[in-house]
Design a protein around this motif. Structure first.
Motif, PDB file in Angstrom:
ATOM      1  N   ALA A 297       0.924  40.269 -25.496  1.00 49.40           N
ATOM      2  CA  ALA A 297       0.596  40.570 -24.103  1.00 49.40           C
ATOM      3  C   ALA A 297      -0.637  39.781 -23.675  1.00 49.40           C
ATOM      4  N   LEU A 298      -0.657  39.426 -22.404  1.00 47.31           N
ATOM      5  CA  LEU A 298      -1.792  38.697 -21.837  1.00 47.31           C
ATOM      6  C   LEU A 298      -2.503  39.569 -20.816  1.00 47.31           C
ATOM      7  N   ASN A 299      -3.829  39.503 -20.832  1.00 46.07           N
ATOM      8  CA  ASN A 299      -4.562  40.160 -19.742  1.00 46.07           C
ATOM      9  C   ASN A 299      -4.655  39.161 -18.590  1.00 46.07           C
ATOM     10  N   ALA A 300      -5.222  39.589 -17.474  1.00 46.20           N
ATOM     11  CA  ALA A 300      -5.286  38.742 -16.274  1.00 46.20           C
ATOM     12  C   ALA A 300      -6.065  37.459 -16.511  1.00 46.20           C
ATOM     13  N   ASN A 301      -7.165  37.534 -17.252  1.00 48.69           N
ATOM     14  CA  ASN A 301      -7.978  36.338 -17.523  1.00 48.69           C
ATOM     15  C   ASN A 301      -7.226  35.333 -18.381  1.00 48.69           C
ATOM     16  N   GLU A 302      -6.513  35.820 -19.385  1.00 47.43           N
ATOM     17  CA  GLU A 302      -5.752  34.923 -20.277  1.00 47.43           C
ATOM     18  C   GLU A 302      -4.607  34.255 -19.522  1.00 47.43           C
ATOM     19  N   SER A 303      -3.932  35.028 -18.696  1.00 48.76           N
ATOM     20  CA  SER A 303      -2.847  34.462 -17.882  1.00 48.76           C
ATOM     21  C   SER A 303      -3.385  33.415 -16.910  1.00 48.76           C
ATOM     22  N   ALA A 304      -4.501  33.709 -16.258  1.00 51.80           N
ATOM     23  CA  ALA A 304      -5.117  32.760 -15.321  1.00 51.80           C
ATOM     24  C   ALA A 304      -5.548  31.498 -16.056  1.00 51.80           C
ATOM     25  N   ARG A 305      -6.044  31.649 -17.265  1.00 49.16           N
ATOM     26  CA  ARG A 305      -6.482  30.488 -18.050  1.00 49.16           C
ATOM     27  C   ARG A 305      -5.314  29.552 -18.349  1.00 49.16           C
ATOM     28  N   ILE A 306      -4.183  30.137 -18.679  1.00 46.88           N
ATOM     29  CA  ILE A 306      -2.986  29.329 -18.959  1.00 46.88           C
ATOM     30  C   ILE A 306      -2.524  28.625 -17.682  1.00 46.88           C
ATOM     31  N   HIS A 307      -2.462  29.358 -16.572  1.00 52.89           N
ATOM     32  CA  HIS A 307      -1.990  28.765 -15.314  1.00 52.89           C
ATOM     33  C   HIS A 307      -2.946  27.705 -14.768  1.00 52.89           C
ATOM     34  N   ALA A 308      -4.226  27.801 -15.113  1.00 50.12           N
ATOM     35  CA  ALA A 308      -5.215  26.838 -14.618  1.00 50.12           C
ATOM     36  C   ALA A 308      -5.340  25.605 -15.512  1.00 50.12           C
ATOM     37  N   CYS A 309      -4.766  25.656 -16.696  1.00 47.96           N
ATOM     38  CA  CYS A 309      -4.923  24.542 -17.640  1.00 47.96           C
ATOM     39  C   CYS A 309      -4.196  23.296 -17.134  1.00 47.96           C
ATOM     40  N   THR A 310      -4.912  22.174 -17.108  1.00 47.45           N
ATOM     41  CA  THR A 310      -4.328  20.898 -16.661  1.00 47.45           C
ATOM     42  C   THR A 310      -4.367  19.846 -17.767  1.00 47.45           C
ATOM     43  N   ASP A 311      -4.591  20.288 -19.000  1.00 47.73           N
ATOM     44  CA  ASP A 311      -4.673  19.367 -20.126  1.00 47.73           C
ATOM     45  C   ASP A 311      -3.438  19.542 -21.005  1.00 47.73           C
ATOM     46  N   LEU A 312      -2.615  18.506 -21.074  1.00 45.90           N
ATOM     47  CA  LEU A 312      -1.365  18.582 -21.837  1.00 45.90           C
ATOM     48  C   LEU A 312      -1.614  18.841 -23.321  1.00 45.90           C
TER      49      LEU A 312
ATOM     50  N   SER B 154       0.831  -1.197   0.000  1.00 48.09           N
ATOM     51  CA  SER B 154       0.000   0.000   0.000  1.00 48.09           C
ATOM     52  C   SER B 154       0.871   1.254   0.000  1.00 48.09           C
ATOM     53  N   GLU B 155       1.927   1.227   0.804  1.00 45.76           N
ATOM     54  CA  GLU B 155       2.824   2.373   0.878  1.00 45.76           C
ATOM     55  C   GLU B 155       3.540   2.566  -0.456  1.00 45.76           C
ATOM     56  N   LEU B 156       4.000   1.476  -1.066  1.00 49.41           N
ATOM     57  CA  LEU B 156       4.659   1.580  -2.367  1.00 49.41           C
ATOM     58  C   LEU B 156       3.716   2.105  -3.431  1.00 49.41           C
ATOM     59  N   LYS B 157       2.464   1.650  -3.393  1.00 45.99           N
ATOM     60  CA  LYS B 157       1.477   2.131  -4.349  1.00 45.99           C
ATOM     61  C   LYS B 157       1.284   3.636  -4.187  1.00 45.99           C
ATOM     62  N   GLY B 158       1.197   4.093  -2.950  1.00 43.27           N
ATOM     63  CA  GLY B 158       1.045   5.524  -2.684  1.00 43.27           C
ATOM     64  C   GLY B 158       2.240   6.317  -3.180  1.00 43.27           C
ATOM     65  N   LEU B 159       3.439   5.797  -2.942  1.00 43.55           N
ATOM     66  CA  LEU B 159       4.637   6.470  -3.436  1.00 43.55           C
ATOM     67  C   LEU B 159       4.656   6.522  -4.951  1.00 43.55           C
ATOM     68  N   ARG B 160       4.281   5.421  -5.593  1.00 39.50           N
ATOM     69  CA  ARG B 160       4.259   5.350  -7.051  1.00 39.50           C
ATOM     70  C   ARG B 160       3.252   6.356  -7.610  1.00 39.50           C
ATOM     71  N   GLU B 161       2.056   6.396  -7.012  1.00 34.15           N
ATOM     72  CA  GLU B 161       1.030   7.343  -7.472  1.00 34.15           C
ATOM     73  C   GLU B 161       1.489   8.775  -7.262  1.00 34.15           C
ATOM     74  N   GLY B 162       2.136   9.037  -6.131  1.00 32.77           N
ATOM     75  CA  GLY B 162       2.650  10.381  -5.861  1.00 32.77           C
ATOM     76  C   GLY B 162       3.724  10.789  -6.844  1.00 32.77           C
ATOM     77  N   LYS B 163       4.594   9.839  -7.190  1.00 31.83           N
ATOM     78  CA  LYS B 163       5.653  10.127  -8.142  1.00 31.83           C
ATOM     79  C   LYS B 163       5.069  10.430  -9.521  1.00 31.83           C
ATOM     80  N   LEU B 164       4.090   9.640  -9.945  1.00 30.45           N
ATOM     81  CA  LEU B 164       3.456   9.884 -11.237  1.00 30.45           C
ATOM     82  C   LEU B 164       2.761  11.235 -11.260  1.00 30.45           C
ATOM     83  N   GLU B 165       2.079  11.575 -10.171  1.00 31.44           N
ATOM     84  CA  GLU B 165       1.405  12.874 -10.083  1.00 31.44           C
ATOM     85  C   GLU B 165       2.427  13.999 -10.136  1.00 31.44           C
ATOM     86  N   GLY B 166       3.546  13.819  -9.459  1.00 29.35           N
ATOM     87  CA  GLY B 166       4.614  14.820  -9.494  1.00 29.35           C
ATOM     88  C   GLY B 166       5.186  15.004 -10.882  1.00 29.35           C
TER      89      GLY B 166
END
Length: 132
Positions: A96-111, A61-73
């Motif tokens: 130039a980026l406005n605040a909304n465009e910059s926030a959109r880039i920083h919030a994106c989690t899709d590669l 269980s501990e190894l699985k957690g470490l593995r999942e954490g490493k993959l997430e990292g």
């Protein structure tokens, strides 16, 4: 409650005790797992090696957690790298980026989206061209 569960498991044969222990283990959240682990370790130190399978289960269980954490990292690192690349390319292109465009880039989690936006920088005149 965990002490009572261990006492009850101690009355069972090894095969049944292992099955029930796994059910209990999988149903616990992390703080309670640590408490159960401490109880088991305490009993092992006292010489009561009643559940030899417990150590293996906890280790897996501990190894699985470490593995999942490493993959997430690794995933977070890849996302950060792509975001940084996109922002550098936009800056070099003079877009130039406005605040909304910059926030959109920083919030994106899709590669794939970040890759598409990086590709869009070539020939783009505005942030809207890139983030479309």
């Amino acid at each position: 409650m965990l002490k009572a569960a261990l006492v009850a498991l101690g009355r069972l044969d090894q095969e049944h005790a292992m099955v029930y222990f796994q059910v209990i283990w999988k149903g616990l959240r992390e703080p309670m797992r640590r408490a159960l682990e401490a109880l088991v370790m305490e009993r092992q130190i006292e010489g009561e090696e009643r559940f030899p399978f417990v150590r293996e289960l906890m280790d897996r269980s501990e190894l699985k957690g470490l593995r999942e954490g490493k993959l997430e990292g690794l995933r977070e690192g890849e996302l950060k790298g792509k975001r940084d690349t996109l922002l550098r390319l936009l800056a070099r292109a003079g877009i130039a980026l406005n605040a909304n465009e910059s926030a959109r880039i920083h919030a994106c989690t899709d590669l794939a989206t970040l890759d598409r936006w990086i590709d869009n920088v070539l020939g783009a005149k505005t942030a809207t061209d890139v983030l479309s």
